[in-house]
Design a protein around this motif. Sequence first.
Motif, PDB file in Angstrom:
ATOM      1  N   ALA A   1       0.730  -1.337  -0.098  1.00  0.00           N
ATOM      2  CA  ALA A   1       0.159  -0.085   0.095  1.00  0.00           C
ATOM      3  C   ALA A   1       0.733   1.192   0.101  1.00  0.00           C
ATOM      4  CB  ALA A   1      -0.850   0.130   1.183  1.00  0.00           C
ATOM      5  N   GLY A   2       2.198   1.165   0.532  1.00  0.00           N
ATOM      6  CA  GLY A   2       2.905   2.258   0.678  1.00  0.00           C
ATOM      7  C   GLY A   2       3.751   2.545  -0.519  1.00  0.00           C
ATOM      8  N   GLY A   3       3.595   1.650  -1.399  1.00  0.00           N
ATOM      9  CA  GLY A   3       4.555   2.004  -2.673  1.00  0.00           C
ATOM     10  C   GLY A   3       5.620   1.209  -3.124  1.00  0.00           C
ATOM     11  N   TYR A   4       5.905   0.048  -2.052  1.00  0.00           N
ATOM     12  CA  TYR A   4       6.784  -0.996  -2.138  1.00  0.00           C
ATOM     13  C   TYR A   4       6.684  -1.710  -3.402  1.00  0.00           C
ATOM     14  CZ  TYR A   4      10.743  -4.304  -1.048  1.00  0.00           C
ATOM     15  OH  TYR A   4      11.931  -4.847  -1.146  1.00  0.00           O
TER      16      TYR A   4
ATOM     17  N   ALA B   1      -7.975   2.071  -5.086  1.00  0.00           N
ATOM     18  CA  ALA B   1      -6.499   2.570  -5.395  1.00  0.00           C
ATOM     19  C   ALA B   1      -6.149   2.231  -6.535  1.00  0.00           C
ATOM     20  CB  ALA B   1      -5.589   2.429  -4.041  1.00  0.00           C
ATOM     21  N   GLY B   2      -6.508   1.430  -7.113  1.00  0.00           N
ATOM     22  CA  GLY B   2      -6.077   0.813  -8.573  1.00  0.00           C
ATOM     23  C   GLY B   2      -5.150  -0.317  -8.476  1.00  0.00           C
ATOM     24  N   PHE B   3      -5.154  -1.183  -7.557  1.00  0.00           N
ATOM     25  CA  PHE B   3      -4.338  -2.376  -7.324  1.00  0.00           C
ATOM     26  C   PHE B   3      -5.077  -3.173  -7.873  1.00  0.00           C
ATOM     27  CE2 PHE B   3      -2.157   0.245  -4.226  1.00  0.00           C
ATOM     28  CZ  PHE B   3      -0.774  -0.299  -4.073  1.00  0.00           C
ATOM     29  N   ASP B   4      -4.149  -4.186  -8.719  1.00  0.00           N
ATOM     30  CA  ASP B   4      -4.589  -5.559  -8.891  1.00  0.00           C
ATOM     31  C   ASP B   4      -5.031  -6.780  -7.946  1.00  0.00           C
ATOM     32  OD1 ASP B   4      -5.360  -8.095 -10.172  1.00  0.00           O
ATOM     33  OD2 ASP B   4      -3.753  -7.854 -11.745  1.00  0.00           O
TER      34      ASP B   4
ATOM     35  N   VAL C   1      -3.039   4.004   1.726  1.00  0.00           N
ATOM     36  CA  VAL C   1      -2.630   3.513   0.647  1.00  0.00           C
ATOM     37  C   VAL C   1      -2.855   4.597  -0.562  1.00  0.00           C
ATOM     38  CG1 VAL C   1      -4.016   2.053  -1.118  1.00  0.00           C
ATOM     39  CG2 VAL C   1      -4.749   1.608   1.382  1.00  0.00           C
ATOM     40  N   LEU C   2      -1.460   4.419  -1.015  1.00  0.00           N
ATOM     41  CA  LEU C   2      -1.211   5.456  -2.233  1.00  0.00           C
ATOM     42  C   LEU C   2      -1.785   4.797  -3.437  1.00  0.00           C
ATOM     43  CD1 LEU C   2       2.772   5.923  -1.292  1.00  0.00           C
ATOM     44  CD2 LEU C   2       0.594   7.359  -0.865  1.00  0.00           C
ATOM     45  N   PRO C   3      -1.817   5.751  -4.496  1.00  0.00           N
ATOM     46  CA  PRO C   3      -2.327   4.993  -5.647  1.00  0.00           C
ATOM     47  C   PRO C   3      -1.486   4.045  -6.428  1.00  0.00           C
ATOM     48  CG  PRO C   3      -2.650   7.419  -5.547  1.00  0.00           C
ATOM     49  CD  PRO C   3      -1.776   7.071  -4.426  1.00  0.00           C
ATOM     50  N   ALA C   4      -2.097   3.105  -6.936  1.00  0.00           N
ATOM     51  CA  ALA C   4      -1.176   2.139  -7.543  1.00  0.00           C
ATOM     52  C   ALA C   4      -0.371   2.458  -8.891  1.00  0.00           C
ATOM     53  CB  ALA C   4      -2.136   0.750  -8.181  1.00  0.00           C
ATOM     54  N   THR C   5       0.729   2.046  -9.043  1.00  0.00           N
ATOM     55  CA  THR C   5       1.465   2.438 -10.326  1.00  0.00           C
ATOM     56  C   THR C   5       1.904   1.117 -10.920  1.00  0.00           C
ATOM     57  OG1 THR C   5       3.722   1.748  -9.243  1.00  0.00           O
ATOM     58  CG2 THR C   5       2.774   3.960  -8.850  1.00  0.00           C
TER      59      THR C   5
END
Length: 209
Positions: A121-124, A176-179, A140-144
């Motif tokens: 969630a934190g971008g790792y 947040a856009g995660f799969d 939760v940060l937005p997914a990349t």
Amino acid sequence: MTDLVFQQGDTAPRQLIVMLHGVGSSARDMAPLGQALAEGLAEVRVVVADGFDPFDLGGNGRQWFSVRGVTPENRAGRVASAMPRLLDRIEALRLEAGLDPASVGLFGFSQGAIMALAAAAGGYAVGRVVSAAGRLAAPVLPATPQSPRLLLVHGAADTIIPVQEGRDAARSLADAGFDVAFAEETGHGHGVSGDQLQASLKWFQTRHD
């Protein structure tokens, strides 16, 4: 603090899976799951990590963060405080294995799942994450494009971390856009079942492209 390593053969691994146990448990307790993953996957190194500190409520177990006096309000702060040590440890294992981040997977159970989900969630950036009987205790940060693909498995009869926590985590991460895939097992409590292990094996068999 003693990590356990499972790997079939002597060839260089193409995938690293780091396993994180629950509070009051240890790498030794999680060893059968680690061995099962190593035997069920090709060219993988499985590291069952031992928690940073002795369990502060007694016994011989370990913990990633203290649950003494933990509340929904202070849990996220404890997770955040423990996270840098965990990420440094995973990165050291990744570099030792000579792998890129997409070839790394995390498997967390209970408190270990809390840490694994918080890292994602934190971008790792890793390839895949399995959370068994976990909850989300982090912003939760937005997914990349580099965000891991997430499998959350949870027993519907879990009385330690209720299944609604898993449902809520899956929903927040998906928003947040995660799969995200979520699998709820009827009649199963707080633990990792055979069906959940098989689902985890399938999840790790496909690398993150």
